[in-house]
Design an enzyme around this catalytic site. Sequence first.
Site, PDB file in Angstrom:
ATOM      1  N   PRO A  17       0.856  -1.192   0.000  1.00  0.00           N
ATOM      2  CA  PRO A  17       0.000   0.000   0.000  1.00  0.00           C
ATOM      3  C   PRO A  17       0.892   1.242   0.000  1.00  0.00           C
ATOM      4  O   PRO A  17       2.119   1.131   0.073  1.00  0.00           O
ATOM      5  CB  PRO A  17      -0.711  -0.111   1.348  1.00  0.00           C
ATOM      6  CG  PRO A  17       0.338  -0.717   2.249  1.00  0.00           C
ATOM      7  CD  PRO A  17       1.167  -1.645   1.381  1.00  0.00           C
ATOM      8  N   ALA A  29      -4.960   4.733   3.943  1.00  0.00           N
ATOM      9  CA  ALA A  29      -4.265   3.752   3.113  1.00  0.00           C
ATOM     10  C   ALA A  29      -5.269   2.829   2.447  1.00  0.00           C
ATOM     11  O   ALA A  29      -6.427   2.767   2.853  1.00  0.00           O
ATOM     12  CB  ALA A  29      -3.304   2.918   3.967  1.00  0.00           C
ATOM     13  N   ASN A  30      -4.795   2.119   1.406  1.00  0.00           N
ATOM     14  CA  ASN A  30      -5.573   1.017   0.841  1.00  0.00           C
ATOM     15  C   ASN A  30      -5.163  -0.263   1.551  1.00  0.00           C
ATOM     16  O   ASN A  30      -4.055  -0.368   2.067  1.00  0.00           O
ATOM     17  CB  ASN A  30      -5.248   0.852  -0.641  1.00  0.00           C
ATOM     18  CG  ASN A  30      -5.894   1.912  -1.503  1.00  0.00           C
ATOM     19  OD1 ASN A  30      -6.107   3.022  -1.067  1.00  0.00           O
ATOM     20  ND2 ASN A  30      -6.186   1.549  -2.731  1.00  0.00           N
ATOM     21  N   ARG A  31      -6.023  -1.255   1.519  1.00  0.00           N
ATOM     22  CA  ARG A  31      -5.720  -2.566   2.051  1.00  0.00           C
ATOM     23  C   ARG A  31      -4.759  -3.284   1.111  1.00  0.00           C
ATOM     24  O   ARG A  31      -5.082  -3.458  -0.068  1.00  0.00           O
ATOM     25  CB  ARG A  31      -6.998  -3.386   2.059  1.00  0.00           C
ATOM     26  CG  ARG A  31      -7.545  -3.726   3.366  1.00  0.00           C
ATOM     27  CD  ARG A  31      -8.749  -4.608   3.129  1.00  0.00           C
ATOM     28  NE  ARG A  31      -9.899  -4.090   3.834  1.00  0.00           N
ATOM     29  CZ  ARG A  31     -10.057  -4.207   5.146  1.00  0.00           C
ATOM     30  NH1 ARG A  31      -9.158  -4.821   5.892  1.00  0.00           N
ATOM     31  NH2 ARG A  31     -11.122  -3.721   5.725  1.00  0.00           N
ATOM     32  N   SER A  32      -3.622  -3.693   1.572  1.00  0.00           N
ATOM     33  CA  SER A  32      -2.695  -4.482   0.759  1.00  0.00           C
ATOM     34  C   SER A  32      -1.645  -5.102   1.652  1.00  0.00           C
ATOM     35  O   SER A  32      -1.009  -4.405   2.438  1.00  0.00           O
ATOM     36  CB  SER A  32      -2.013  -3.588  -0.283  1.00  0.00           C
ATOM     37  OG  SER A  32      -0.965  -4.294  -0.928  1.00  0.00           O
TER      38      SER A  32
END
Length: 214
Positions: A17, A29-32
């Site tokens: 992310p 943030a994005n989920r990653s």
Amino acid sequence: AGDGPLTGKHILVTAGPTHEPIDPVRYIANRSSGKQGYAIAGALAELGARVTLVSGPVALATPPGVTRIDVETAREMADAVDRALPADAAVMVAAVADWYVEAAAQKLKKGEGAPPLALHTNPDILATLAKSPTRPRLLVGFAAETERVVEHATAKRVRKGADWIVANDVSGDVMGGDANTVHLVTADGVEDWEPLPKDAVARRLAERIAAALG
Ligand code: C5P
């Protein structure tokens, strides 16, 4: 990296992310998990490539033979990608945050109601690279979709100027998990791959990249 079909090739991979700070202790943030991108970087190195992995914050070990550059924000990722060029191919697996916040210098205080967050658009690293004079010969993007996966990915390939899009069905429990259902979207059409562990997706994609680079 030992000898292999990608010996002599430089391949850039983005993974993980990005974190966009709100203040010194908070971020969006994005989920990653970074697992798929790290597996791809490792698989490319196993085939002999010199691999530069530009990574957002993740809790993963660097794969053997891979040069890793750690970044936090999308703007830092864009700069690191720029500095790592030229490359024969780039595989953009990172889940880049679409927006950043103008971060406060001090921790925001509770008590006076929720602070408004003014969002600003981050650079699209993949789309920028596609238009740049140093565009890698093979540019691969990812598309995480929850519905009409292939349709969205096909449009994204054209819109972003990528050669291939690996379309990823994230309607299940892919995030942080070890398996992945993907479709490879190219100018020639769509290949549906059977559900595979992320390291098998990585190996198959690395082999395809080796074949494409000749
Ligand atoms: O538009 P979307 O975020 O779904 O596109 C995903 C693809 O674009 C991925 O390959 C991702 O790494 C890349 N991307 C990027 N920079 C952004 C947003 C996405 O490189 N700001």
